[in-house]
Design a protein around this motif. Structure first.
Motif, PDB file in Angstrom:
ATOM      1  N   TYR A 281       0.814  -1.213   0.000  1.00  0.00           N
ATOM      2  CA  TYR A 281       0.000   0.000   0.000  1.00  0.00           C
ATOM      3  C   TYR A 281       0.858   1.279   0.000  1.00  0.00           C
ATOM      4  O   TYR A 281       0.589   2.212  -0.763  1.00  0.00           O
ATOM      5  CB  TYR A 281      -0.950   0.013   1.195  1.00  0.00           C
ATOM      6  N   PRO A 282       1.882   1.387   0.860  1.00  0.00           N
ATOM      7  CA  PRO A 282       2.666   2.640   0.887  1.00  0.00           C
ATOM      8  C   PRO A 282       3.337   2.969  -0.443  1.00  0.00           C
ATOM      9  O   PRO A 282       3.585   4.135  -0.739  1.00  0.00           O
ATOM     10  CB  PRO A 282       3.710   2.367   1.978  1.00  0.00           C
ATOM     11  N   GLN A 283       3.619   1.952  -1.249  1.00  0.00           N
ATOM     12  CA  GLN A 283       4.335   2.193  -2.504  1.00  0.00           C
ATOM     13  C   GLN A 283       3.434   2.821  -3.576  1.00  0.00           C
ATOM     14  O   GLN A 283       3.933   3.256  -4.616  1.00  0.00           O
ATOM     15  CB  GLN A 283       4.918   0.886  -3.028  1.00  0.00           C
ATOM     16  N   PHE A 284       2.106   2.851  -3.311  1.00  0.00           N
ATOM     17  CA  PHE A 284       1.197   3.381  -4.319  1.00  0.00           C
ATOM     18  C   PHE A 284       0.682   4.774  -3.969  1.00  0.00           C
ATOM     19  O   PHE A 284      -0.338   5.217  -4.487  1.00  0.00           O
ATOM     20  CB  PHE A 284       0.020   2.423  -4.521  1.00  0.00           C
ATOM     21  N   ASN A 285       1.402   5.477  -3.096  1.00  0.00           N
ATOM     22  CA  ASN A 285       0.966   6.822  -2.736  1.00  0.00           C
ATOM     23  C   ASN A 285       1.034   7.780  -3.920  1.00  0.00           C
ATOM     24  O   ASN A 285       0.347   8.804  -3.938  1.00  0.00           O
ATOM     25  CB  ASN A 285       1.827   7.371  -1.590  1.00  0.00           C
ATOM     26  N   ARG A 286       1.877   7.461  -4.904  1.00  0.00           N
ATOM     27  CA  ARG A 286       2.039   8.351  -6.057  1.00  0.00           C
ATOM     28  C   ARG A 286       1.001   8.088  -7.142  1.00  0.00           C
ATOM     29  O   ARG A 286       0.981   8.771  -8.166  1.00  0.00           O
ATOM     30  CB  ARG A 286       3.447   8.191  -6.644  1.00  0.00           C
ATOM     31  N   CYS A 287       0.115   7.107  -6.933  1.00  0.00           N
ATOM     32  CA  CYS A 287      -0.927   6.828  -7.928  1.00  0.00           C
ATOM     33  C   CYS A 287      -2.014   7.909  -7.862  1.00  0.00           C
ATOM     34  O   CYS A 287      -2.259   8.509  -6.813  1.00  0.00           O
ATOM     35  CB  CYS A 287      -1.548   5.459  -7.678  1.00  0.00           C
ATOM     36  N   ASP A 288      -2.636   8.144  -9.008  1.00  0.00           N
ATOM     37  CA  ASP A 288      -3.638   9.225  -9.086  1.00  0.00           C
ATOM     38  C   ASP A 288      -4.929   8.901  -8.340  1.00  0.00           C
ATOM     39  O   ASP A 288      -5.513   9.751  -7.677  1.00  0.00           O
ATOM     40  CB  ASP A 288      -3.964   9.517 -10.561  1.00  0.00           C
ATOM     41  N   ASN A 289      -5.411   7.676  -8.482  1.00  0.00           N
ATOM     42  CA  ASN A 289      -6.703   7.298  -7.903  1.00  0.00           C
ATOM     43  C   ASN A 289      -6.666   5.849  -7.451  1.00  0.00           C
ATOM     44  O   ASN A 289      -5.815   5.063  -7.901  1.00  0.00           O
ATOM     45  CB  ASN A 289      -7.841   7.457  -8.930  1.00  0.00           C
ATOM     46  N   ASN A 290      -7.612   5.517  -6.588  1.00  0.00           N
ATOM     47  CA  ASN A 290      -7.802   4.109  -6.225  1.00  0.00           C
ATOM     48  C   ASN A 290      -9.268   3.882  -5.877  1.00  0.00           C
ATOM     49  O   ASN A 290      -9.954   4.796  -5.421  1.00  0.00           O
ATOM     50  CB  ASN A 290      -6.897   3.688  -5.064  1.00  0.00           C
ATOM     51  N   ILE A 291      -9.747   2.671  -6.127  1.00  0.00           N
ATOM     52  CA  ILE A 291     -11.132   2.310  -5.820  1.00  0.00           C
ATOM     53  C   ILE A 291     -11.158   0.932  -5.178  1.00  0.00           C
ATOM     54  O   ILE A 291     -10.275   0.090  -5.430  1.00  0.00           O
ATOM     55  CB  ILE A 291     -12.029   2.308  -7.088  1.00  0.00           C
ATOM     56  N   MET A 292     -12.154   0.711  -4.348  1.00  0.00           N
ATOM     57  CA  MET A 292     -12.367  -0.597  -3.744  1.00  0.00           C
ATOM     58  C   MET A 292     -13.466  -1.311  -4.527  1.00  0.00           C
ATOM     59  O   MET A 292     -14.521  -0.734  -4.789  1.00  0.00           O
ATOM     60  CB  MET A 292     -12.787  -0.462  -2.287  1.00  0.00           C
ATOM     61  N   VAL A 293     -13.198  -2.559  -4.890  1.00  0.00           N
ATOM     62  CA  VAL A 293     -14.145  -3.341  -5.679  1.00  0.00           C
ATOM     63  C   VAL A 293     -14.286  -4.723  -5.061  1.00  0.00           C
ATOM     64  O   VAL A 293     -13.290  -5.418  -4.869  1.00  0.00           O
ATOM     65  CB  VAL A 293     -13.672  -3.499  -7.150  1.00  0.00           C
ATOM     66  N   PRO A 294     -15.501  -5.162  -4.737  1.00  0.00           N
ATOM     67  CA  PRO A 294     -15.679  -6.543  -4.275  1.00  0.00           C
ATOM     68  C   PRO A 294     -15.748  -7.489  -5.476  1.00  0.00           C
ATOM     69  O   PRO A 294     -16.338  -7.170  -6.499  1.00  0.00           O
ATOM     70  CB  PRO A 294     -17.010  -6.505  -3.530  1.00  0.00           C
ATOM     71  N   ILE A 295     -15.126  -8.634  -5.343  1.00  0.00           N
ATOM     72  CA  ILE A 295     -15.226  -9.695  -6.340  1.00  0.00           C
ATOM     73  C   ILE A 295     -15.428 -10.999  -5.587  1.00  0.00           C
ATOM     74  O   ILE A 295     -15.341 -11.041  -4.351  1.00  0.00           O
ATOM     75  CB  ILE A 295     -13.973  -9.774  -7.243  1.00  0.00           C
ATOM     76  N   LEU A 296     -15.687 -12.065  -6.306  1.00  0.00           N
ATOM     77  CA  LEU A 296     -15.830 -13.363  -5.654  1.00  0.00           C
ATOM     78  C   LEU A 296     -14.498 -13.809  -5.073  1.00  0.00           C
ATOM     79  O   LEU A 296     -13.426 -13.542  -5.635  1.00  0.00           O
ATOM     80  CB  LEU A 296     -16.335 -14.401  -6.655  1.00  0.00           C
ATOM     81  N   ARG A 297     -14.534 -14.490  -3.953  1.00  0.00           N
ATOM     82  CA  ARG A 297     -13.310 -14.975  -3.319  1.00  0.00           C
ATOM     83  C   ARG A 297     -12.541 -15.888  -4.271  1.00  0.00           C
ATOM     84  O   ARG A 297     -11.303 -15.873  -4.320  1.00  0.00           O
ATOM     85  CB  ARG A 297     -13.647 -15.696  -2.015  1.00  0.00           C
ATOM     86  N   SER A 298     -13.270 -16.695  -5.032  1.00  0.00           N
ATOM     87  CA  SER A 298     -12.608 -17.582  -5.991  1.00  0.00           C
ATOM     88  C   SER A 298     -11.895 -16.777  -7.076  1.00  0.00           C
ATOM     89  O   SER A 298     -10.802 -17.141  -7.528  1.00  0.00           O
ATOM     90  CB  SER A 298     -13.636 -18.519  -6.624  1.00  0.00           C
ATOM     91  N   SER A 299     -12.485 -15.648  -7.484  1.00  0.00           N
ATOM     92  CA  SER A 299     -11.831 -14.790  -8.481  1.00  0.00           C
ATOM     93  C   SER A 299     -10.586 -14.137  -7.902  1.00  0.00           C
ATOM     94  O   SER A 299      -9.579 -13.965  -8.603  1.00  0.00           O
ATOM     95  CB  SER A 299     -12.804 -13.706  -8.957  1.00  0.00           C
ATOM     96  N   ALA A 300     -10.653 -13.754  -6.611  1.00  0.00           N
ATOM     97  CA  ALA A 300      -9.488 -13.145  -5.966  1.00  0.00           C
ATOM     98  C   ALA A 300      -8.322 -14.134  -5.892  1.00  0.00           C
ATOM     99  O   ALA A 300      -7.161 -13.775  -6.136  1.00  0.00           O
ATOM    100  CB  ALA A 300      -9.865 -12.654  -4.578  1.00  0.00           C
ATOM    101  N   LEU A 301      -8.605 -15.390  -5.572  1.00  0.00           N
ATOM    102  CA  LEU A 301      -7.555 -16.409  -5.521  1.00  0.00           C
ATOM    103  C   LEU A 301      -6.943 -16.619  -6.899  1.00  0.00           C
ATOM    104  O   LEU A 301      -5.720 -16.795  -7.045  1.00  0.00           O
ATOM    105  CB  LEU A 301      -8.116 -17.718  -4.976  1.00  0.00           C
TER     106      LEU A 301
END
Length: 639
Positions: A177-197
């Motif tokens: 997370y700290p390494q992405f402080n220079r990114c312009d934007n971020n969003i939280m998105v839920p997906i299926l646990r199987s898709s995350a794996l």
């Protein structure tokens, strides 16, 4: 008609009648029947829409508020919106109960989303246990040695721009997370646990892997109580839906119930009950008594039809019962309930709102129905409610009135009701209501071709329009007589306890006449002034138990009236004027009561011209709640 039937004929008729009653009734108007409409399959693209969802060809009453789906011709899936975001509904699983959705903006292009976190309506929905949040960072420079990324450089000529995805709660997340402080934007998105794996395992998947995860969407739980109550409804043979206020209802065949349909009688049970019924009839009732019962029902129907024929053409329209069902949307929106039956909100074809009163079985030969239609159809006055139509079809008897947005008067005058409704009428408005009712009664007593005596004047029967203009309603106990009749004959007392004139019960006091309405009016206006029932068993002091006695004593001693909401001298004058006029109206001897024309003049005149009346004779009021029951035919009265 020949009623000399044999016992065997009666048994056959009973059997046929009973057999027909246990068969499920059917609608003639299938197209408009909520039971049929909501029970059909409604598809939007490849998704079947079921309760609590609605939209497309599925009307709102088949679903529940907050569960609307939009069907787009250009899309194979319905769309639902939350907080400015659109979601495609990929599947509805009624057994879980969950539904699968995916963010439309990410499906179109995961590199050009709305930079907004995924938000649900948490009052209705929640994430399922199968979901896993990921965070996607956009507009990031190249961070070496981090595989969870995809290139968003299309259309950019000066180098690569990357997006990175991190699976929340994964050990990598806290470190990266700290390494992405220079990114312009971020969003939280839920997906299926199987898709995350799958994303974690496919470190080289890039954009296709992210697109696949977005395509699979995530699950949302809608088990907020609706699923369980709907299950009860469906198990009883009903179809789930909601009324115009958003409350859950269960559509049964030819009726609407709050939660479930009545259990049907099975054929075997029906035959058993039929045999017991036959035995009871055979032992305890003669065939003549059965015939008399049928004959009475037939005579009631004949008497009402005869009245309608003799009074044709009436100025009001006669409707079929199928019209009533359409008008009320199958009785979904109930406005109130009384001893006469229920009142439902309806709408005519021209869009006019109406109140539809569905009468219970009438006493006598349909007297209440005839009274209502006969008396009110003769009236036309700003302070008399307008009867716009009626229905008399078999046992179905309904009356259609103009809709009164503010309901009945009792909602605004009693303190306990005012606190619930959070409303308080100014004294000027209370005075205008009292004057309007007086003018309406004056019209009934003098302004019609015939004299109409109402016999049930009380706050429940005074309706208020959007401007609080009062209108007298409920003429079920009314009596029509010629203007020449000063005294009328009656077999029994009629009215509601607390408002019934003493001569209706004790005939040696005086004759029954239009002065009986004057008494009821006076008792009602005293309640308007006091903001309480005239007989209040909750007060601490017995001297305050009967309000007319208490207020007369104050008036006689010229003491402060102690009334709520009196703000100035004008309010004080209006209140005193209403009290003095009311005390004249409730004089025990009918001859001492003023006619309604004089009541109107007294209210419109000056306070200085009014004299305090003689003290009415008051006996000790009842002290138990049982003595205060409301009736339409009573032999009790407070003198």
């Amino acid at each position: 008609m020949d009623f000399n039937l044999s016992l065997s004929s009666i048994i056959i008729i009973l059997f046929l009648s009973f057999f027909l009653t246990i068969l499920p009734p059917s609608y003639c108007d299938v197209e408009d029947d909520p039971f049929e409409v909501c029970n059909r399959t409604h598809a939007c693209g490849g998704v079947n829409i079921t309760f609590p969802f609605w939209g497309g060809t599925r009307p709102d009453y088949c679903g529940h508020p907050g569960h609307e789906l939009t069907c787009l011709e250009t899309d194979q899936y319905p769309v639902m919106g939350f907080e400015g975001l659109d979601f495609r509904v990929l599947n509805i699983n009624t057994s879980s109960p969950t539904f699968t959705i995916a963010r439309s903006d990410l499906l179109v292009d995961p590199c050009a989303p709305k930079y907004q976190d995924t938000i649900l309506n948490y009052d209705l929905f929640d994430y399922a246990s199968t979901d896993q949040n990921i965070t996607i960072f956009y507009g990031c420079p190249d961070v070496p040695d981090i595989p969870y990324r995809f290139n968003c450089s299309h259309g950019v000529s000066d180098g690569n721009i990357y997006a990175y995805y991190l699976v929340d709660e994964h050990p990598w997340s806290r470190q990266l997370y700290p390494q992405f402080n220079r990114c312009d934007n971020n969003i939280m998105v839920p997906i299926l646990r199987s898709s995350a794996l799958a994303l974690l395992e496919d470190t080289r998947g890039g954009a296709p892997a992210v697109e696949k995860a977005m395509d699979e969407g995530f699950e949302v739980d809608y088990n907020n109580g609706l699923a369980s109550v709907c299950g009860v409804c469906k198990d009883s043979g009903g179809v789930c839906g909601s009324n115009s206020t958003g409350a859950f209802v269960c559509y049964c065949r030819d009726e609407v119930q709050p939660y479930m349909c009545p259990k049907p009688i099975t054929l075997s049970a029906g035959i058993g009950v039929l045999m017991v019924t036959i035995c009871c009839f055979k032992r305890k009732l003669s065939s003549n008594k059965i015939i008399c019962f049928w004959k009475k029902e037939s005579e009631t129907h004949k008497s009402v039809e005869a009245f309608l024929r003799n009074n044709e053409p009436l100025a009001i329209r006669r409707y079929n019962y199928s019209d009533i069902k359409k008008m009320t949307n199958f009785f979904i929106d109930k406005l109130g309930e009384g001893g006469f039956g229920g009142v439902y909100k309806g709408k005519l074809q021209d869009g006019s709102l109406v109140a539809v009163k569905v009468l219970k079985e009438s006493k006598g030969n349909g007297e209440e129905f005839i009274n209502e239609v006969a008396s009110i159809s003769r009236t036309s006055h700003v302070n008399i409610v307008t009867l716009m139509g009626f229905c008399f079809e078999g046992s179905k008897r309904t009356l259609i009135y103009e809709f009164m947005p503010n309901g009945s008067l009792e909602k605004f005058i009693y303190k306990e009701n005012r606190s619930k409704a959070n409303c308080h009428l100014e004294w000027e408005t209370i005075y205008k209501i009292a004057l309007g009712i007086a003018r309406g009664l004056e019209y009934l007593h003098r302004g019609c071709n015939t004299r109409i005596l109402h016999f049930d004047i009380k706050p429940h029967n005074i309706l208020l329009d959007e401007n609080f203009c009062p209108k007298i309603s409920d003429f079920g106990l009314a009596k029509i007589c010629s203007k020449e009749e000063s005294i009328i004959s009656m077999l029994g007392a009629r009215g509601t306890i607390g408002y019934v004139a003493p001569e209706l019960v004790c005939r040696n006091i005086g004759g029954v006449s239009h002065k009986s309405d004057v008494y009821s009016y006076g008792m009602m206006v005293l309640e308007m002034v006091g903001g309480r029932k005239n007989i209040d068993i909750r007060v601490d002091h017995s001297s305050e138990l009967f309000f007319p006695h208490w207020i007369y004593k104050r008036l006689e001693l010229d003491e402060e009236l102690g009334l709520e909401g009196v703000m100035n001298e004008e309010d004080q004058e209006r209140a005193r004027k209403m009290i003095i006029v009311s005390l004249w109206c409730i004089q025990t001897d009918p001859l001492n009561r003023p006619p309604m024309s004089k009541v109107v003049n007294m209210l419109e005149g000056s306070l200085d011209s009014l004299q305090i009346p003689p003290k009415p004779f008051f006996s000790s009021p009842p002290r138990s709640p049982a003595d205060l029951s409301t009736t339409t035919e009573t032999s009790q009265v407070i003198l």
